[in-house]
Scaffold this active site. Structure first.
Site, mmCIF file in Angstrom:
data_model
loop_
_atom_site.group_PDB
_atom_site.id
_atom_site.type_symbol
_atom_site.label_atom_id
_atom_site.label_comp_id
_atom_site.label_asym_id
_atom_site.label_seq_id
_atom_site.Cartn_x
_atom_site.Cartn_y
_atom_site.Cartn_z
ATOM 1 N N CYS A 28 66.049 -1.891 -59.637
ATOM 2 C CA CYS A 28 66.525 -2.644 -61.144
ATOM 3 C C CYS A 28 65.461 -3.632 -61.132
ATOM 4 C CB CYS A 28 67.920 -3.148 -60.864
ATOM 5 S SG CYS A 28 69.011 -1.759 -60.442
ATOM 6 N N CYS A 59 66.706 2.514 -62.551
ATOM 7 C CA CYS A 59 67.874 2.331 -62.909
ATOM 8 C C CYS A 59 68.052 2.564 -64.241
ATOM 9 C CB CYS A 59 68.373 0.756 -62.825
ATOM 10 S SG CYS A 59 69.902 0.387 -63.272
ATOM 11 N N CYS A 62 69.257 -0.734 -66.534
ATOM 12 C CA CYS A 62 68.685 -1.877 -66.941
ATOM 13 C C CYS A 62 66.939 -1.345 -67.257
ATOM 14 C CB CYS A 62 68.747 -3.031 -65.943
ATOM 15 S SG CYS A 62 67.672 -2.486 -64.238
ATOM 16 N N ASP A 438 37.081 -28.404 -80.962
ATOM 17 C CA ASP A 438 37.551 -27.741 -82.144
ATOM 18 C C ASP A 438 38.220 -28.896 -83.059
ATOM 19 O OD1 ASP A 438 38.778 -25.321 -83.524
ATOM 20 O OD2 ASP A 438 40.508 -26.852 -83.319
#
Length: 493
Positions: A28, A59, A62, A438
């Site tokens: 899971c 699972c 999930c 920048d």
């Protein structure tokens, strides 16, 4: 920590590790809604492939195979991280482990040893887990015959396809399709010459949508990219053909619609879309780190979960950054659109107004002066950069060595720190790339009373490491540029 995350069903750790439950034989994600198992029955695994290799099945509640990817592979620049990025880009499926080794410059044995030591699975097992997830998406979201699904997902035979799906999901392919049909899972199939697939791309919340999608739309090249019907759309060049992708931000996922000329490119397309919109980032860790700085704290609290707008093609991004040197965003888009129209590959967009995929570097290496309306020095830089990308002396692929790429870029005439750092941030995915030169970054630094250059700037921003690329997003967001907001829907659709 892992056990506490499972007991609290903490979704922040989904993708970081997986939980194998020995009494049930399933694995899971940490946030699984089922009752947490006893600690004595749990084994933790660093990857879904490792859990599958140990004999655990995914699972059904999930769906751990569909959790966000580990943010670690986009944070690190070492051999294992580079290998993982290339595996995600489908290199093992296309070229095998030997092809992966050639791309990385190491022996296949060393790569297998390093990857297994850290991930608990070999590159082949990791690619197998990826094929299984691709197969599940195709089974549940298209009407393709299962034999075509097996081929598109990269399986060598129907038998290996059936065996893998059964082993990973404890369900036969036909049962997966029947269950998806009963739940009305979605549409998919052929649209003219295109294969159409719809799927959900999960991410970790929070997610600041405007700054990410606003940036992509504000810098979009007409004909190659667009904002249409609430989605960012663009043409993509993939290993087996072209694709059109449409990404629509939702509350807990990005809804993706993909039109592919060849379904074998599905895995690569999904991987590049996730990289483009930085879906595997860990906003909790990033925001917690940046929030500790008094300058960034109010910016982070105002817009938590900012992502870095990246690219689906490192070569394209590098060329576009050179085109944009010392000119406005609008002018850069115009230059790029002209090149796309003249040298790009025409496409027939099945759902919007896209007309071309951006040109390959080889097509621009000898471009005549009349198609580059810019100073002679920048024309020379475009040609030299395109040639370096075409002959492989500059590698900006998902598995690129960040340090080597920076050095190769820096050695090219006409390429300075702004371009090098911009490519590192958006094409290579370096989370600590900082575009100090920048104009937007400098303007923000001045507003906040910070130094704008030299050792003083390095010292002032040292506390932001290793997340300075995300700090850049917050600095940009403090200005009023169009990149900080989504366009007016009526005007753009």
């Amino acid at each position: 920590m892992c056990l506490a995350a499972v007991r609290s069903r903490d979704a922040r750790f989904d993708g970081w590790f997986f939980t194998g439950v020995r009494t049930t034989g399933i694995y899971c994600r940490p946030s699984c809604p089922a009752t947490p198992p006893k600690a004595a029955n749990i084994t933790f695994y660093p990857s879904a492939a490792a859990a599958q290799t140990a004999g655990f099945r995914a699972c059904k509640r999930c769906r751990p195979d569909a959790s966000p990817g580990s943010p670690e592979w986009n944070l690190r620049a070492d051999l294992v991280a580079r290998a993982m990025r290339l595996i995600g880009d489908g290199v093992v499926d296309r070229d095998g482990v030997q092809g992966l080794a050639r791309r990385l410059g190491y022996s296949a044995r060393q790569i297998e040893r390093e990857v297994r030591a850290e991930l608990g699975a070999t590159p082949v097992a990791l690619a197998r887990a990826q094929r299984a997830q691709t197969a599940r998406v195709l089974i549940e979201t298209t009407t393709l015959p299962l034999s075509d699904v097996a081929h598109a997902a990269g399986f060598g035979s129907i038998r290996s396809f059936n065996d893998t799906v059964q082993a990973v999901f404890a369900t036969a392919p036909r049962q997966l399709r029947s269950r998806a049909a009963a739940a009305d899972a979605g549409a998919g199939g052929l649209t003219g010459a295109w294969h159409h697939v719809s799927l959900r791309l999960p991410f970790r919340t929070p997610f600041a949508v405007e700054g990410l999608f606003g940036h992509l739309v504000a810098t979009a090249v007409p004909g190659v990219e667009e904002w249409h019907d609430g989605a960012y759309r663009r043409a993509v060049r993939l290993p087996h053909g072209f694709a059109v992708v449409a990404l629509r931000p939702e509350s807990d996922h990005v809804a993706a619609r993909l039109w592919l000329q060849d379904l074998r490119d599905l895995t690569v397309a999904v991987s590049r879309c996730r990289f483009l919109v930085d879906l595997d980032a860990d906003p909790w860790a990033i925001d917690a780190h940046l929030r500790a700085d008094p300058v960034l704290r109010p910016l982070v609290e105002a817009q938590p979960g900012r992502r870095v707008p990246r690219t689906v093609d490192g070569a394209e991004l590098a060329i576009r950054m050179v085109l944009g040197q010392q000119i406005s965003t609008r002018a850069a888009r115009t230059h790029a659109a002209r090149l796309a129209t003249s040298y790009g590959s025409p496409i027939q967009d099945p759902g919007g107004g896209l007309t071309h995929a951006f040109p390959e570097p080889a097509a621009l290496a000898d471009i005549p002066d009349e198609h580059l309306a810019m100073p002679a020095s920048r024309r020379r830089t475009v040609r030299i950069l395109a040639a370096a990308l075409a002959d492989g002396s500059l590698d900006l692929s998902p598995g690129a060595d960040w340090g080597a790429a920076r050095a190769a870029l820096d050695a090219l005439p006409g390429i300075g720190p702004w371009t090098v750092d911009g490519v590192a941030m958006r094409a290579l995915g370096d989370p600590d790339a900082f575009i100090a030169s920048d104009l937007g970054v400098r303007a923000a630094l001045k507003r906040f009373g910070m130094p704008v250059a030299g050792a003083a700037l390095q010292q002032a921003t040292a506390a932001w490491r290793p997340w300075r690329a995300y700090a850049v997003q917050h600095l940009w967001a403090s200005g009023s540029h169009d990149i900080n907001r989504l366009p007016n829907q009526e005007a753009s659709s």
